[in-house]
Write a protein that holds these residues in place. Sequence first.
Motif, PDB file in Angstrom:
ATOM      1  N   LEU A 207      51.633 -47.314 -22.363  1.00  0.00           N
ATOM      2  CA  LEU A 207      50.280 -47.441 -22.923  1.00  0.00           C
ATOM      3  C   LEU A 207      49.608 -46.071 -22.997  1.00  0.00           C
ATOM      4  O   LEU A 207      49.538 -45.338 -22.012  1.00  0.00           O
ATOM      5  N   ILE A 208      49.096 -45.728 -24.173  1.00  0.00           N
ATOM      6  CA  ILE A 208      48.428 -44.442 -24.386  1.00  0.00           C
ATOM      7  C   ILE A 208      46.989 -44.517 -23.906  1.00  0.00           C
ATOM      8  O   ILE A 208      46.241 -45.418 -24.276  1.00  0.00           O
ATOM      9  N   ASN A 209      46.635 -43.558 -23.066  1.00  0.00           N
ATOM     10  CA  ASN A 209      45.243 -43.400 -22.628  1.00  0.00           C
ATOM     11  C   ASN A 209      44.644 -42.295 -23.490  1.00  0.00           C
ATOM     12  O   ASN A 209      44.958 -41.123 -23.320  1.00  0.00           O
ATOM     13  N   TRP A 210      43.762 -42.660 -24.387  1.00  0.00           N
ATOM     14  CA  TRP A 210      43.243 -41.688 -25.352  1.00  0.00           C
ATOM     15  C   TRP A 210      42.320 -40.646 -24.734  1.00  0.00           C
ATOM     16  O   TRP A 210      42.008 -39.636 -25.360  1.00  0.00           O
ATOM     17  N   THR A 211      41.915 -40.848 -23.481  1.00  0.00           N
ATOM     18  CA  THR A 211      41.133 -39.808 -22.813  1.00  0.00           C
ATOM     19  C   THR A 211      42.023 -38.681 -22.289  1.00  0.00           C
ATOM     20  O   THR A 211      41.516 -37.646 -21.848  1.00  0.00           O
ATOM     21  N   GLY A 230      59.105 -47.104 -26.020  1.00  0.00           N
ATOM     22  CA  GLY A 230      58.086 -46.530 -26.886  1.00  0.00           C
ATOM     23  C   GLY A 230      56.688 -46.501 -26.281  1.00  0.00           C
ATOM     24  O   GLY A 230      56.312 -47.356 -25.474  1.00  0.00           O
ATOM     25  N   ALA A 231      55.911 -45.498 -26.688  1.00  0.00           N
ATOM     26  CA  ALA A 231      54.487 -45.445 -26.351  1.00  0.00           C
ATOM     27  C   ALA A 231      53.742 -46.381 -27.302  1.00  0.00           C
ATOM     28  O   ALA A 231      54.211 -46.674 -28.410  1.00  0.00           O
ATOM     29  N   PHE A 232      52.555 -46.840 -26.882  1.00  0.00           N
ATOM     30  CA  PHE A 232      51.839 -47.797 -27.739  1.00  0.00           C
ATOM     31  C   PHE A 232      50.348 -47.731 -27.488  1.00  0.00           C
ATOM     32  O   PHE A 232      49.873 -47.260 -26.456  1.00  0.00           O
ATOM     33  N   THR A 233      49.628 -48.225 -28.474  1.00  0.00           N
ATOM     34  CA  THR A 233      48.189 -48.392 -28.385  1.00  0.00           C
ATOM     35  C   THR A 233      47.855 -49.727 -29.039  1.00  0.00           C
ATOM     36  O   THR A 233      48.763 -50.527 -29.328  1.00  0.00           O
ATOM     37  N   PHE A 234      46.588 -49.984 -29.277  1.00  0.00           N
ATOM     38  CA  PHE A 234      46.180 -51.228 -29.936  1.00  0.00           C
ATOM     39  C   PHE A 234      45.187 -50.917 -31.045  1.00  0.00           C
ATOM     40  O   PHE A 234      44.395 -49.977 -30.948  1.00  0.00           O
ATOM     41  N   THR A 298      38.439 -43.696 -41.703  1.00  0.00           N
ATOM     42  CA  THR A 298      38.005 -42.714 -40.724  1.00  0.00           C
ATOM     43  C   THR A 298      36.864 -43.293 -39.898  1.00  0.00           C
ATOM     44  O   THR A 298      35.963 -43.966 -40.427  1.00  0.00           O
ATOM     45  N   GLY A 299      36.921 -43.078 -38.606  1.00  0.00           N
ATOM     46  CA  GLY A 299      35.904 -43.609 -37.705  1.00  0.00           C
ATOM     47  C   GLY A 299      36.339 -44.870 -36.982  1.00  0.00           C
ATOM     48  O   GLY A 299      35.696 -45.286 -36.021  1.00  0.00           O
ATOM     49  N   SER A 300      37.434 -45.489 -37.471  1.00  0.00           N
ATOM     50  CA  SER A 300      37.972 -46.649 -36.752  1.00  0.00           C
ATOM     51  C   SER A 300      38.508 -46.193 -35.398  1.00  0.00           C
ATOM     52  O   SER A 300      38.765 -45.013 -35.180  1.00  0.00           O
ATOM     53  N   ARG A 301      38.696 -47.146 -34.480  1.00  0.00           N
ATOM     54  CA  ARG A 301      39.110 -46.773 -33.131  1.00  0.00           C
ATOM     55  C   ARG A 301      40.436 -47.436 -32.759  1.00  0.00           C
ATOM     56  O   ARG A 301      40.698 -48.599 -33.098  1.00  0.00           O
ATOM     57  N   LEU A 302      41.250 -46.673 -32.060  1.00  0.00           N
ATOM     58  CA  LEU A 302      42.461 -47.193 -31.439  1.00  0.00           C
ATOM     59  C   LEU A 302      42.241 -47.301 -29.943  1.00  0.00           C
ATOM     60  O   LEU A 302      41.460 -46.537 -29.368  1.00  0.00           O
ATOM     61  N   GLY A 303      42.913 -48.236 -29.319  1.00  0.00           N
ATOM     62  CA  GLY A 303      42.803 -48.392 -27.865  1.00  0.00           C
ATOM     63  C   GLY A 303      42.619 -49.839 -27.489  1.00  0.00           C
ATOM     64  O   GLY A 303      42.653 -50.741 -28.331  1.00  0.00           O
ATOM     65  N   GLY A 304      42.447 -50.058 -26.215  1.00  0.00           N
ATOM     66  CA  GLY A 304      42.278 -51.427 -25.756  1.00  0.00           C
ATOM     67  C   GLY A 304      43.236 -51.750 -24.631  1.00  0.00           C
ATOM     68  O   GLY A 304      44.066 -50.975 -24.251  1.00  0.00           O
TER      69      GLY A 304
END
Length: 304
Positions: A207-211, A230-234, A298-304
Amino acid sequence: MRLVLFAYHDIGCRAIETLLALKQDIACVFTHEDDPGENLWFGSVQELARKKNIPVHTPPSPNTPEWVEQIKKLNPDAIFSFYYRQLIKDEILSIPPKGAYNLHGSLLPRYRGRAPVNWVIVNGEKETGLTLHHMVKRADAGDIVAQKSVPISDDDTALTLYHKLVPVVETILRETVPLIESGRAPRIAQDESKAALVRGRKPEDGLINWTSTAQQIYNLVRAVTHPYPGAFTFYQGKKLLVWKCSKTAGKGTPGTILSADPLTVACGENAVILETVQPEHGAESSGKIWCSQNKIKTGSRLGG
């Protein structure tokens, strides 16, 4: 010497081939049955042993009284373990008069434990290597016989680094087997003040920590890319695998998409370009194509 081997993976295969080339008598090989749920991208010790007419065993554990007795009857001069995934009990380690040895995939005493090749990349190390050491009750804690290092480049993945390590098996064995055979194997005590134990990695550890910084995220992606899970996000609650990325300049709230072409995401420090991605139940594509298909702005967010 008469040997009993515990071996798995490409490291185990290269070790068997090298020991045979050194005219060693391999009495038998213990290995693992392959896990049908695992991505089997490496060579089969079981198949190689059978091809070489070496008796091969795949017990769930070699540490039962029955197997201990069988090993005693083989009268091995030495025992070797090469990427075998179970600890071997003292009763077996004490059998061979010339000792029991393990080949570990790091520069001990650092990165004792599981998945060292993945961990050194996650942590941004610049070198790693193989260590042949005397086996003791504690995992990877015995006196060192020999070490060889290899450099880690900034574009290495766990797979390319693993491929760098495989030939080192032969180098170490050609240097140390004559010493072991003659009773002159070195015993260099590990510096316990520098010891570090790492745990096995699980798919959820991707899981990718975007911070995190762009460098840290880049390291994670290359540490667990193919053939690993694999690495992943949401994105909007749906899992998105990231198979390849690169670092770039950028600034924004971590996880914010700064650009859809190329797909650029802000990190805690700088940004990464997601070059190859894959929805959990979809096909791999470039980040740009994924954005186009899903109308990502642009401006959408990944994570969760």
